[in-house]
Design a protein around this motif. Sequence first.
Motif, PDB file in Angstrom:
ATOM      1  N   THR A   7      16.130 -83.634  24.880  1.00 15.10           N
ATOM      2  CA  THR A   7      15.642 -82.679  25.873  1.00 15.10           C
ATOM      3  C   THR A   7      16.199 -83.007  27.253  1.00 15.10           C
ATOM      4  O   THR A   7      16.560 -82.107  28.026  1.00 15.10           O
ATOM      5  N   GLU A  52      18.360 -80.542  29.654  1.00 15.80           N
ATOM      6  CA  GLU A  52      17.909 -80.275  31.016  1.00 15.80           C
ATOM      7  C   GLU A  52      19.030 -80.583  32.017  1.00 15.80           C
ATOM      8  O   GLU A  52      19.295 -79.804  32.939  1.00 15.80           O
ATOM      9  N   LEU A  60      12.827 -78.076  32.158  1.00 10.64           N
ATOM     10  CA  LEU A  60      12.226 -77.626  30.894  1.00 10.64           C
ATOM     11  C   LEU A  60      10.733 -77.919  30.804  1.00 10.64           C
ATOM     12  O   LEU A  60      10.077 -77.488  29.861  1.00 10.64           O
ATOM     13  N   ALA A 112       9.157 -74.666  31.002  1.00  8.74           N
ATOM     14  CA  ALA A 112       9.759 -73.609  30.178  1.00  8.74           C
ATOM     15  C   ALA A 112       8.902 -73.314  28.949  1.00  8.74           C
ATOM     16  O   ALA A 112       8.290 -74.216  28.391  1.00  8.74           O
ATOM     17  N   ARG A 122       7.948 -73.116  25.291  1.00  4.49           N
ATOM     18  CA  ARG A 122       8.445 -73.943  24.203  1.00  4.49           C
ATOM     19  C   ARG A 122       8.048 -73.337  22.869  1.00  4.49           C
ATOM     20  O   ARG A 122       6.917 -72.874  22.707  1.00  4.49           O
ATOM     21  N   THR A 162      12.276 -75.905  20.743  1.00  5.54           N
ATOM     22  CA  THR A 162      13.315 -75.096  21.396  1.00  5.54           C
ATOM     23  C   THR A 162      12.697 -74.532  22.666  1.00  5.54           C
ATOM     24  O   THR A 162      11.531 -74.121  22.665  1.00  5.54           O
ATOM     25  N   TYR A 163      13.425 -74.608  23.771  1.00  7.06           N
ATOM     26  CA  TYR A 163      12.900 -74.225  25.080  1.00  7.06           C
ATOM     27  C   TYR A 163      13.604 -72.966  25.560  1.00  7.06           C
ATOM     28  O   TYR A 163      14.834 -72.856  25.440  1.00  7.06           O
TER      29      TYR A 163
END
Lengths: 366, 366
Positions: free
Chosen positions: A193, A197, A204, A207, A209, A218-219
């Motif tokens: 992640t 980012e 994120l 964000a 998710r 998954t973002y």
Amino acid sequence: MRRPCVGAKAGYSGAMISARPINPVLVEAMRGETRESAHRGAIVVVDADGKRLVALGDVERPVFPRSAVKVLQAIPLVESGAADRLALDDEELAIACASHNGEPRHVAVVERMLAKAGLDVDALECGTHWPRIGKVANAIAAAGREPSALHNNCSGKHAGFLCLACVLCDGVHLRQYAKGYVAPRHPVMRAVTEALEATTGHDLRQAPRGIDGCSIPTYAIPLDRLALAFARIGTGTGLRPGHARAATQLMRAVARHPFMAAGSDRFDTTVMEALGARVYCKVGAEAVFCASFPERGLGVAIKIDDGNTARAAEVAMAAAIEALVDLDDEEADVLRRLSDVPLRNWNGIEVGALRATNELRAGLLV
Amino acid sequence: MRRPCVGAKAGYSGAMISARPINPVLVEAMRGETRESAHRGAIVVVDADGKRLVALGDVERPVFPRSAVKVLQAIPLVESGAADRLALDDEELAIACASHNGEPRHVAVVERMLAKAGLDVDALECGTHWPRIGKVANAIAAAGREPSALHNNCSGKHAGFLCLACVLCDGVHLRQYAKGYVAPRHPVMRAVTEALEATTGHDLRQAPRGIDGCSIPTYAIPLDRLALAFARIGTGTGLRPGHARAATQLMRAVARHPFMAAGSDRFDTTVMEALGARVYCKVGAEAVFCASFPERGLGVAIKIDDGNTARAAEVAMAAAIEALVDLDDEEADVLRRLSDVPLRNWNGIEVGALRATNELRAGLLV
């Protein structure tokens, strides 16, 4: 009873319904001379400084990139030193970035990679599905067998996560350490992640998710940020040195082994076999498609609203490559067959075509 | 770089680009709480006099109905007396209206029907494709076999055309007479087109014509006219007596044998097994979906812009049935599972849902 244009209210569901523009039709399915179906979407092309060369549709809307960002998610595998310590070869690095067909060659490479970490299929947490290509699935069925997690299109990415885990825990109690590596808070997924980012430059933590098909998070990331990340990995601009080196190594591995990235009769493999290192492209579920054109220093991101990858995202990406990469005649032929696809019926009669719209082609003239 | 709403220019490709309204989002694919993909489309519900009860989107736009009108195309088989003369049973009439899975039971009924006309698989001009349901295809592959034209989802409709041909030529030189029965000018196809024209009340001579997957012609017909035809066949209103009787007989046959209409794990079969003769529904390629609700005297037609049948047209039709047919609790459960479908990943984790939008549900409140 005609209704006014209501689509302007679309966008996120839920309490906040913001007014977002309606995306244009990027791809059309023709039957004879008539448009039978149409695919709306957004496409954005940026350079590594974020300057937009093309922006059709709502290119700031966050989308789940799904598998389109596997190369970004594989960066920690290389940056951490895991790839070196386990002596991963280019086929193995390529399949760590892949959504593969589960063909015998793919399965063999994933097994080999897991073995280098001292692991096997049982460590994979991606789940199992039948290969989507009919002849691959039929071959398994004809042999009276069932698919395993090795056949999952994401098994190479997961093998990469496990190799990263192996180095993060220094091989100590690896099986126990790796358990649950798909969870957002596991050190493996934190590293993944963080790379996402850093390369997209998008925070994120706030964000939306979701859970991906293979169970990792998954973002939702704005489409233009995805394009930016792909411009960056093709140029190194805006990346920290370790990320830039890792991305270069991964993309070079895929360019050397494009079959590992997808497989027989697949868009990504066909294009990268034809164009080599000049295009790095990666499809994702729900019709997200990202690409890097290192020669031009550009990144591309596409999202088709309705999520149809094979019919629409691929056609739109082919049109983008035609417009933005210098192609010789032979290469142009390969791409044309992907951006203007004759549709044949069960008797082989040509009944129509899937093709990029004039609006998309005009928008790509930069 | 934001673009204005350009979709109002969409519609037919080619020289004439008319200003048509943009269809609303009828179905959404959610990942977690975020809308990941969206399907726009139009839906119209009319009574047998053509009065619109529901009209969301551009319901006058002509669409290729594809397989959604198979019941209308089978009318001449019954009206001509062919079904009686060849003593076709209800399973055979049902499969003449079907897009079936190519399961062993389907193949057997089509073979039986062809035998009644003195024909076999070689007379079919629909072409061959692998069954789309994985387990059906896998069973063929596991047996080391290949599919034949009998497995084509349209083989029952084509067997019906051949039975009609048998009676039209009085059995004289049938094989020769039937050759090319898929061509628009063949007497079989003329009879089929005439039935389509009479039931929809739409002049097909000027309509855009395409070639269907199974090689017969398909004509673009305004969506509201398709709905009208389905309201008419459920009530008899507006049809000539022979057509009304034939349609009733065909729909009754399907209601008795809904498995023949589609097969295992298929929407049409599931719904008609649950609701019997109260709903006659038929899916078509490229996300056209028509239905007749005889109890209510209503016809429904849906077209999803992007052509995604399984993900969108079926979800929208389920929502229409929920809104417009009186359901008991058990029936409501069956439909709810089709209009609000949990999406699970390869590990069985619920990651989202496919569901009718609030806008569609609100529009169906009549």
